[in-house]
Scaffold this active site. Structure first.
Site, mmCIF file in Angstrom:
data_model
loop_
_atom_site.group_PDB
_atom_site.id
_atom_site.type_symbol
_atom_site.label_atom_id
_atom_site.label_comp_id
_atom_site.label_asym_id
_atom_site.label_seq_id
_atom_site.Cartn_x
_atom_site.Cartn_y
_atom_site.Cartn_z
ATOM 1 N N ARG A 157 0.702 -1.167 0.084
ATOM 2 C CA ARG A 157 -0.044 -0.057 0.056
ATOM 3 C C ARG A 157 0.829 0.995 -0.066
ATOM 4 N NH1 ARG A 157 -3.983 0.173 4.589
ATOM 5 N NH2 ARG A 157 -4.736 2.047 3.503
ATOM 6 N N CYS A 210 -0.851 6.547 8.835
ATOM 7 C CA CYS A 210 -1.137 5.043 8.403
ATOM 8 C C CYS A 210 -2.323 5.435 7.406
ATOM 9 C CB CYS A 210 -1.343 4.181 9.701
ATOM 10 S SG CYS A 210 -2.772 4.828 10.620
#
Length: 285
Positions: free
Chosen positions: A182, A241
């Site tokens: 990601r 995050c």
């Protein structure tokens, strides 16, 4: 005895046996199935624990621009914790079904509203049952309103504007807790756009754990974070995050490692990628 970062299964069991005033909170959740955490709790939880939902209690309403798990106001969260029975000085123990992934968010948020005696159960529910301790399906007694009131924050945050300005200023290092794919901009399933904040470095939150799901030693964590940051002091670090949840796991690991004072970017990638014109990088670097 007060616990401010981690508490072991044996320490929690001893505190319960001794009758120490505790507020045990189950933070079990699944990002792709928001109802799963409640089902996990109903199927069996640490005796006396109350359930805290990530979407309802640990997040505010989404606007489409403020990320997937925006923080509620400090006042609202402090009131919610008091309604669960929190008093000033009460030891809080947070745990979940995901090795601290969600419990760390509660740990950080309680410090955000100024509550110091809060710890994450090392190894979570899995460690509790592995040690032979029973789970309960009983609903806890109705909470008695606690006396906790909002206190000065023990942690710091940074905004989208501050993180964006830092790309050119390079005064602080951003650490991204998401999975490496990601981070590279591959296999993005939770946010519409893949990639990372330019200049960020990747520290997957799961790397804080040993194979058994417990946190690595303070010395090992310190060595690993220093290797990523070049030994920068914690005050020079910004943690993010996908939505401000797993970054708290890195912040907890840093606390264990003696790296105090790093900031959280609460909106994280889900807020960043929703801003028109936000710079985006892809690839490993």
């Amino acid at each position: 005895m007060t616990f401010n970062a981690l508490i072991s299964v044996d320490e929690l069991a001893a505190a319960q046996a001794a009758g120490q005033p505790l507020l045990v909170l189950d933070c079990s959740f699944e990002l792709t199935d928001p109802g799963a955490g409640q089902r996990v709790y109903d199927a069996g939880h640490i005796p006396g624990a109350r359930y805290v939902n990530l979407d309802r209690t640990l997040s505010a309403e989404k606007t489409g621009r403020n990320g997937r798990h925006p923080l509620p106001s400090r006042e609202a969260f402090a009131a919610a914790m008091a309604a669960m029975g929190l008093d000033e000085g009460t030891q809080v123990v947070a745990y979940d079904n995901a090795n601290g992934m969600y419990a760390a968010r509660l740990w950080w948020m309680l410090r955000w509203v100024g509550h110091h005696p809060v710890a994450v159960l090392d190894g979570g529910m899995a460690a509790w049952t592995a040690a032979g301790h029973a789970l309960s399906t009983d609903a806890p007694a109705t909470a008695v309103q606690g006396g906790f009131r909002l206190q000065p924050s023990l942690v710091s945050t940074v905004s989208y504007e501050e993180v964006k300005a830092n790309i050119d200023l390079r005064q602080r290092q951003v650490l991204d807790a998401r999975a490496p794919d990601r981070f590279r901009g591959e296999n993005e399933t939770l946010d519409p756009i893949g990639g990372h904040i330019p200049g960020a470095r990747n520290r997957l939150f799961k790397d804080n754990l040993r194979a058994d799901g417990r946190f690595k030693s303070a010395a090992q964590l310190r060595q690993e974070f220093d290797a990523i940051t070049g030994g920068l002091p914690a005050e020079k670090l910004i943690n993010q995050c996908g939505s401000g949840v797993t970054a708290c796991h890195n912040l907890l690991a840093m606390e264990v490692a003696g790296l105090h004072g790093a900031a959280l970017y609460p909106g994280s990638w889900s807020e960043w990628s929703a801003q028109p014109g936000a710079p985006i990088a892809t690839g490993a670097n």
